[in-house]
Design an enzyme around this catalytic site. Structure first.
Site, mmCIF file in Angstrom:
data_model
loop_
_atom_site.group_PDB
_atom_site.id
_atom_site.type_symbol
_atom_site.label_atom_id
_atom_site.label_comp_id
_atom_site.label_asym_id
_atom_site.label_seq_id
_atom_site.Cartn_x
_atom_site.Cartn_y
_atom_site.Cartn_z
ATOM 1 N N ARG A 245 54.371 56.910 46.778
ATOM 2 C CA ARG A 245 54.824 55.722 47.504
ATOM 3 C C ARG A 245 55.102 56.152 48.940
ATOM 4 N NH1 ARG A 245 52.997 53.179 44.065
ATOM 5 N NH2 ARG A 245 53.954 51.657 42.676
ATOM 6 N N GLU A 274 53.013 48.695 53.425
ATOM 7 C CA GLU A 274 51.631 48.278 53.144
ATOM 8 C C GLU A 274 51.493 46.767 53.265
ATOM 9 O OE1 GLU A 274 50.766 49.922 49.302
ATOM 10 O OE2 GLU A 274 51.163 51.942 49.980
ATOM 11 N N HIS A 292 45.725 52.219 49.249
ATOM 12 C CA HIS A 292 46.439 52.250 47.963
ATOM 13 C C HIS A 292 45.498 51.907 46.791
ATOM 14 C CE1 HIS A 292 50.610 51.687 45.929
ATOM 15 N NE2 HIS A 292 49.731 52.222 45.093
HETATM 16 C C1 DGY Z 1 50.944 52.271 40.450
HETATM 17 O O1 DGY Z 1 50.437 51.753 39.451
HETATM 18 O O2 DGY Z 1 52.138 52.192 40.687
HETATM 19 C C2 DGY Z 1 50.107 53.072 41.401
HETATM 20 O O3 DGY Z 1 50.561 52.937 42.694
HETATM 21 C C3 DGY Z 1 48.644 52.762 41.304
HETATM 22 O O4 DGY Z 1 47.906 53.302 42.347
#
Ligand code: DGY
Length: 330
Positions: A245, A274, A292
């Site tokens: 993240r 984002e 992402h």
């Molecule tokens: C999630 O599922 O949390 C991930 O970020 C996928 O990329």
């Protein structure tokens, strides 16, 4: 006021609006929720308040994704809410503590996306060190006619630090073993059953590696874990790869160090706000930027969709969840 649904409810017998879609979801999942579960979709503001006045009391299950989540305010507007079913392994956008306080269950989609996120992390490691994306741009703009592409850095044999040796971190480490790298990691506590060297702090980890791969779960517990001090310890020859993240890394410090030569490069699939990507990174050839897409393959997203629906079905059947988030989740 609508009555909360009884357990052992089948999708077909659900009252319309007992299931609420919160935020955008995979198209086929959203279609199934609406067609088979009578789900309504929470509108954006300014329609949201009126919608919640009309339908909020009848909502028993919210289906959301890590991108949107269910915060404490929305939970307050859903007095009959009993479960939050999250599409994605990360659930940092859902207030798990508030949910626990009200006995609301929360599920996510672990395991099914581990391979794809780990594959992508390894791809970013190779790309940022060998300059694959930069070299592709070089060929496309016709620069090869006038000069050779600058030399890059070798991946094999490097020292790799994993910040967060959970399922995904371990899958990254296992893959990178094939590159004869030296692996170390940092977790809150050492992990049983692994032979990798343990670093008791992120700074210690960064000092001992050439490439720092961030796979820690997002949330208040990991906010800013990769601080300026950690990035400085990684240093001008060090590379950062983040598939976790954006919040786990001090993004302002990262941008500053990448633009000033304080870090050699970065491969980033995630960002603090984002879909906004810091402007200063857009022109840097030593940075690989992805939107992402860690879990973004046809196969994995289908598996995530299936697991999301299985969690929903399980909850409707007996009031439990198939893959609840860990009891220690914060
Ligand atoms: C999630 O599922 O949390 C991930 O970020 C996928 O990329």
């Amino acid at each position: 006021m609508r009555k909360a649904i009884e357990m052992t409810t089948t999708p077909a017998s659900l009252p319309t609006g007992a299931v609420l879609q919160v935020g955008p979801l995979k198209e086929s999942l959203a279609r199934t929720l609406a067609a088979e579960y009578g789900a309504l979709t929470l509108p954006e503001r300014p329609e949201r308040d009126e919608f919640l006045d009309r339908h909020g009391a009848g909502v028993t299950v919210a289906v959301t994704s890590g991108r949107t989540g269910v915060g404490a305010d929305l939970m307050k507007a859903l007095p009959a809410l009993r479960a939050v079913v999250n599409f994605g392994v990360g659930y940092d956008t859902t207030d798990v503590m508030a949910a626990r306080g009200r006995g609301i269950l929360v599920s996510n989609t672990p395991d099914v996306l581990t391979d794809c996120v780990a594959d992508l992390a390894v791809g970013l490691v190779i790309d940022v060190l060998r300059g694959i994306s930069a070299a592709d741009r070089f060929v496309r703009r016709g620069a090869w006619d006038s000069a050779p592409f600058p030399l890059t850095r070798k991946v094999t044999g490097k020292r790799v630090g994993i910040a967060g040796l959970g399922r995904i971190g371990l899958a990254v480490a296992r893959r990178l073993e094939g590159f004869d790298v030296e692996i170390s990691y940092h977790n809150r506590n050492p992990r049983d059953g692994v032979s990798y060297a343990y670093a008791s702090t992120p700074v210690e980890l960064a000092r001992a590696c050439d490439i720092l791969v961030v796979t820690a779960s997002g949330g208040a517990h990991s906010n800013g874990l990769v601080s300026r001090e950690v990035l400085e310890a990684l240093g001008p020859d060090g590379y950062l790869v983040n598939v976790a993240r954006g919040s786990v890394v001090d993004e302002a410090a990262l941008v500053e160090l990448l633009t000033s030569g304080g870090l050699a490069g970065a491969g980033l699939d995630v960002f603090a706000a984002e879909p906004r990507v810091p402007e200063a990174l857009l022109s840097l050839d030593n940075v690989v930027l992805l939107p992402h897409v860690g879990s973004g393959t046809v196969e994995t997203r289908a598996a995530m969709e299936e697991l999301t629906l299985r969690n929903l079905d399980r909850f409707l059947k007996d009031g439990t969840l198939l893959t609840p988030v860990p009891e220690t989740a914060r």
